[in-house]
Design an enzyme around this catalytic site. Structure first.
Site, mmCIF file in Angstrom:
data_model
loop_
_atom_site.group_PDB
_atom_site.id
_atom_site.type_symbol
_atom_site.label_atom_id
_atom_site.label_comp_id
_atom_site.label_asym_id
_atom_site.label_seq_id
_atom_site.Cartn_x
_atom_site.Cartn_y
_atom_site.Cartn_z
ATOM 1 C CB CYS A 135 -0.716 0.121 1.185
ATOM 2 S SG CYS A 135 -2.046 1.542 1.224
ATOM 3 C CB CYS A 138 -0.466 2.744 4.091
ATOM 4 S SG CYS A 138 -2.103 1.897 2.957
ATOM 5 C CG ASP A 139 3.344 1.132 4.466
ATOM 6 O OD1 ASP A 139 2.736 1.816 5.366
ATOM 7 O OD2 ASP A 139 3.001 0.107 3.994
#
Ligand code: NAP
Length: 310
Positions: A135, A138-139
């Site tokens: 992701c 997200c990261d």
């Protein structure tokens, strides 16, 4: 005889499920949507969506998901959280086990979507969350000014590689063939981006690192040459697996586990419909998911009206 808890239960809160929820609630069906995490599904972890009509400058995945949920709730959709563990017949209803709870409904719509497929190379699982990610939204920010790898050549890999250039100093896009699968307009942007280097005809054979990702071992599939590449992180986008484990033996699935439906979204089980990415279909997009969701809710309404209920 006992009454059904709900008219309609929808499993999965991505664009397909939320649209089914909107249509179900507006049809004045008592409708419950069950979501495992946060509403929006895969769309919610997409940074920027620019091929969903109506937003001329695009819209962020979280914003679109939030708007879809708010809109459906405004018409009375109920939302609960938990994972659907089992779907079973409890004549004349269907019963769902959601963690420890049991809920019944006259009709069910399965919209449980897909989850990232693992490549299965050494180091991928052990370094997950320590440099291995699925992701970018997200990261991505964790990899500021680092070199990173993105694996795959489809829309997800190329779009997320572009997104990651905001943070990373260099993005190596590792693709097993000599042509990308992604939409042409996205390919053009990747070719023009000076931070993206595409490693053609190349596969990852190992993710290297002890406490965090330090590099990748790569192999050229044509020459068989191997090489090491230093990266601080790696994002895998090598396709998806359908979330249909709980449906085996209940619904007809294809050999990859996608739910087979007719054009009303009806599955092989009477009263159970499917919508969105979880379905065997040509094109998995938000635009097609919302169409599935609307059709499935309409068909479920007609099914409910066609029967006599306790
Ligand atoms: P995808 O289209 O299935 O692409 C997966 C990529 O991973 C392919 O390039 C494939 O290579 C590669 N791959 C698969 N197995 C591999 C292996 N064992 N080793 C190395 N590479 C491997 O998946 P996706 O990109 O996530 O897209 C999924 C669906 O969502 C598509 O319908 C896509 O259009 C849609 N989507 C759309 C958007 C958008 O419209 N903006 C964004 C994201 C996703 P090959 O090409 O050689 O098969």
């Amino acid at each position: 005889m006992e009454k059904a808890g709900y008219d309609l239960i929808i499993a999965g809160g991505g664009p397909a499920g939320l649209t089914a929820g909107l249509y179900g609630a507006r049809a004045r069906l008592r409708t419950l949507l069950v979501e495992k995490m946060a509403p929006g599904g895969q769309a919610a972890s997409t940074f920027h969506i620019e091929n969903y009509p109506g937003f001329d400058q695009g819209i962020s995945g979280p914003d679109l998901s939030q708007a879809m949920e708010t809109q459906a709730k405004r018409f009375g959709l109920e939302v609960t959280y938990g994972e659907v563990k089992r779907l079973g017949a409890r004549e004349p209803f269907w019963e769902l086990e959601i963690e420890e709870r049991k809920m019944s409904a006259k009709a069910v719509i399965v919209a449980t979507g897909v989850e990232p497929r693992k490549l299965g190379v050494p180091g991928e699982e052990t370094l997950r969350g320590r440099g291995v990610s699925y992701c970018a939204t997200c990261d991505g920010p964790f990899f500021k000014d680092q070199d990173i790898g993105v694996i795959g050549g489809g829309d997800s890999a190329v779009e997320e590689a572009l997104y990651l250039t905001r943070f990373a100093s260099r993005v190596y896009l590792v693709h097993r063939r000599d042509a990308l699968r992604a939409e042409k307009i996205i390919q053009e942007r990747a070719f023009e981006n000076p931070k993206i280097e595409i490693l053609w005809d190349t596969v990852v054979t190992r993710v290297v690192g002890d406490s965090g990702v330090e590099g990748l071992e790569l192999q050229n599939v044509k020459t068989k040459d191997t090489r090491s590449l230093k990266v601080g992180g790696v994002f895998f986008y090598v396709g998806w697996l359908s979330n249909t484990g709980f449906l085996r033996g209940i619904l007809n699935l294809d050999d990859q586990g996608y739910v087979l439906t007719d054009d009303t979204m009806a599955t092989s089980a009477v009263g159970v419909f499917a919508a969105g990415d979880v379905r065997k279909k040509l094109l998995r997009q938000i635009a097609t998911a919302v169409g599935d969701g609307a059709t499935a809710a309409f068909a479920a309404e007609k099914y409910i009206e066609s029967r006599k209920w306790p």
